[in-house]
Write an enzyme that holds these catalytic residues in place. Structure first.
Site, mmCIF file in Angstrom:
data_model
loop_
_atom_site.group_PDB
_atom_site.id
_atom_site.type_symbol
_atom_site.label_atom_id
_atom_site.label_comp_id
_atom_site.label_asym_id
_atom_site.label_seq_id
_atom_site.Cartn_x
_atom_site.Cartn_y
_atom_site.Cartn_z
ATOM 1 C CE LYS A 77 77.837 46.664 0.519
ATOM 2 N NZ LYS A 77 76.932 46.865 1.673
ATOM 3 C CB SER A 152 79.554 47.330 4.568
ATOM 4 O OG SER A 152 78.246 47.099 4.082
ATOM 5 C CB SER A 176 75.865 48.915 5.035
ATOM 6 O OG SER A 176 76.731 48.348 5.981
#
Ligand code: GLN
Length: 474
Positions: A77, A152, A176
């Site tokens: 990420k 996310s 997330s």
């Protein structure tokens, strides 16, 4: 890449028999990344570097001294620092910023010969649940390109879902890792708070933030957890507990006691197909001899408000460092110190991040502190105590990961509270610091993935993983 490998052990046997090399694997993923570029899962692909590393690892495999993750091609990420690589948290304010050191997790993954193929799109500063707050635009769900990826860690989940890498690393503050995993039909694990170092991970809400793997097999989730977990002198919040060899200890779980929240079946906010799916699993588990009982959770309505008060308060403090002086973007209109701060922050942060900084600043302000922040801290303690109490009696709490499957991109709610409420099932484990996993549990009638979540006691990831492996076979 002709073949699909669901776990690293399959890849390893392919490497051993000479059927594949790490280089051909990497080329296969790079091809998939190009083919699926429209999904917008990556903010940057480290193509050349991945190929060079692949060659080195192939030679080490020949010599017999490769690490345990040799053959594992992962994506991270874009809020995880990797020395000499850009990191943006999908925000304009970090445009052009390059990490000057690597996070502990990146170092541990590389030391075991993982290959990092790129950095994945995410919600700006990990604030969101649909990947739509990213400065780089939304990520599309591979199962249906008109639907969100979840968030996310949306890019990380789609990268795994669409076979653009073997596994991915996300972060989970209030869901997330788990929620995008459930929207994309893959596995997402949030370990116990204090299990994995956050050194070099861009902070959102430090009393919640955790790193977690997104994978297609439980074995790989276990393996990535054991490589990343454990004490780190740079993160004082870590438990000093030894890290079990989760992946080699996987074993059949035996009969378990499982609780589910009554409200997940009675609440009108939960999609009917999500409810039916949960009921089917409850029945399957009962038929297999497990005890599965409904429970009432009296603080259910306080979970989302407490989470959003505490997370935004912490965010307002963590994001104070982005001032146009130290990091990334500086407004070209800035003329003095005041205007550098004001203009750089106004232009550099997106709408959702600004909303949260303001909300967080408000709940911490003199006169309101006791009414909001202090009260939310108390509510958090009650939620944690009640959760622990339930987990004294039951081995797991079973919930849908999210109240509905992936929804349409652009379906922005006029009221952000409606969006926040969709985090209802994931924030409980975050508020309580306990581990939780989202497991793929079939599709709805439109072919969209559905996920179920299992929550367990602190530091009992081994039991969680054992049961998860079994659960996937139901
Ligand atoms: N959706 C939640 C939020 O927006 C969780 C985000 C996360 O876990 N990073 O805060």
């Amino acid at each position: 890449m002709a073949k699909f490998y669901s776990s690293l052990s399959e890849i390893k046997s392919g490497l051993q028999s000479g059927e594949i090399t790490v280089e051909t694997l990497v080329k296969g993923y790079l091809e998939k990344i190009k083919q699926h570029a429209h999904l917008n899962a990556f903010n940057e692909v480290f193509e050349q570097e991945a190929l060079t590393r692949a060659n080195n690892i192939d030679s080490r495999i020949q010599l017999g001294n490769a690490g345990k993750l040799a053959g594992m091609v992962i994506a991270i990420k874009d809020n995880i620092c990797y020395k000499d690589h850009k990191v943006s948290a999908s925000s304009k304010i970090l445009e052009g910023f390059t990490s000057i050191y690597s996070s502990t997790i990146v170092e541990r993954l590389l030391a075991e010969d993982a290959i990092i193929i790129g950095r994945c799109n995410c919600d700006e500063f990990a604030m969101g649940a649909s990947n739509e707050s990213s400065y780089y635009g939304p990520v599309k769900n591979f199962a249906d390109n008109t639907k969100v990826s979840g968030g996310s860690s949306g890019g990380s989940a789609v990268a795994v879902q669409a076979g653009m890498c073997h596994a991915a690393i996300g972060t989970d503050t209030g869901g997330s890792v788990r929620q995008p995993a459930s929207f994309c039909g893959v596995i997402g694990l949030k370990p116990t708070y204090g299990r994995i170092s956050r050194y070099g991970v861009i902070a959102y809400a430090s009393s919640f933030d955790q790193v977690g793997p997104i994978t297609k097999s439980v074995e790989d989730a276990a393996l990535l957890l054991e490589v990343m977990a454990g004490p780190d002198e740079y993160d004082s919040t870590l438990a000093q507990k030894p890290v079990p060899s989760f992946s080699t200890n996987l074993q059949a779980p035996g009969n378990k006691k499982i609780a589910y929240l009554q409200e997940s079946l009675s609440s009108p906010g939960v999609d009917p197909e999500v409810k039916n799916n949960l009921i089917q699993y409850i029945e399957k588990l009962r038929a297999e001899g497990h005890t599965v009982k409904p429970i009432a959770f009296e603080y259910l309505d306080y979970m989302v408000p407490s989470y959003y008060i505490l997370a935004t308060a912490e965010a307002s403090s963590n994001l104070a460092r982005y001032d146009g002086v130290h990091y990334g973007y500086r407004s070209p209109e800035a003329s003095d110190l005041q205007s550098t701060y004001k203009k750089s922050r106004s232009e550099g942060f997106g709408k959702e991040v600004k909303r949260r900084i303001m909300l967080g600043t408000f709940v911490l302000s003199a006169g309101y502190y006791d009414a909001y922040y202090a009260k939310a801290q108390k509510a958090r303690r009650l939620i944690r105590q009640k959760t622990e109490e339930i987990l004294q009696e039951y081995d797991f709490i079973l919930t849908p990961t999210a109240p509905e499957p992936a929804y349409a991109i652009g379906k922005e709610e006029s009221d952000p509270v409606v969006t926040y409420l969709a985090d209802i099932f994931t924030v409980q484990a975050s508020l309580s610091g306990v581990p939780a996993i989202s497991l793929p549990a079939g599709n709805n009638s439109k072919g969209l993935p559905l996920g179920l979540q299992l929550i367990t006691r602190q530091f009992e990831e081994q039991e969680l993983l054992n049961f998860s492996e079994y659960f996937l076979g139901l």
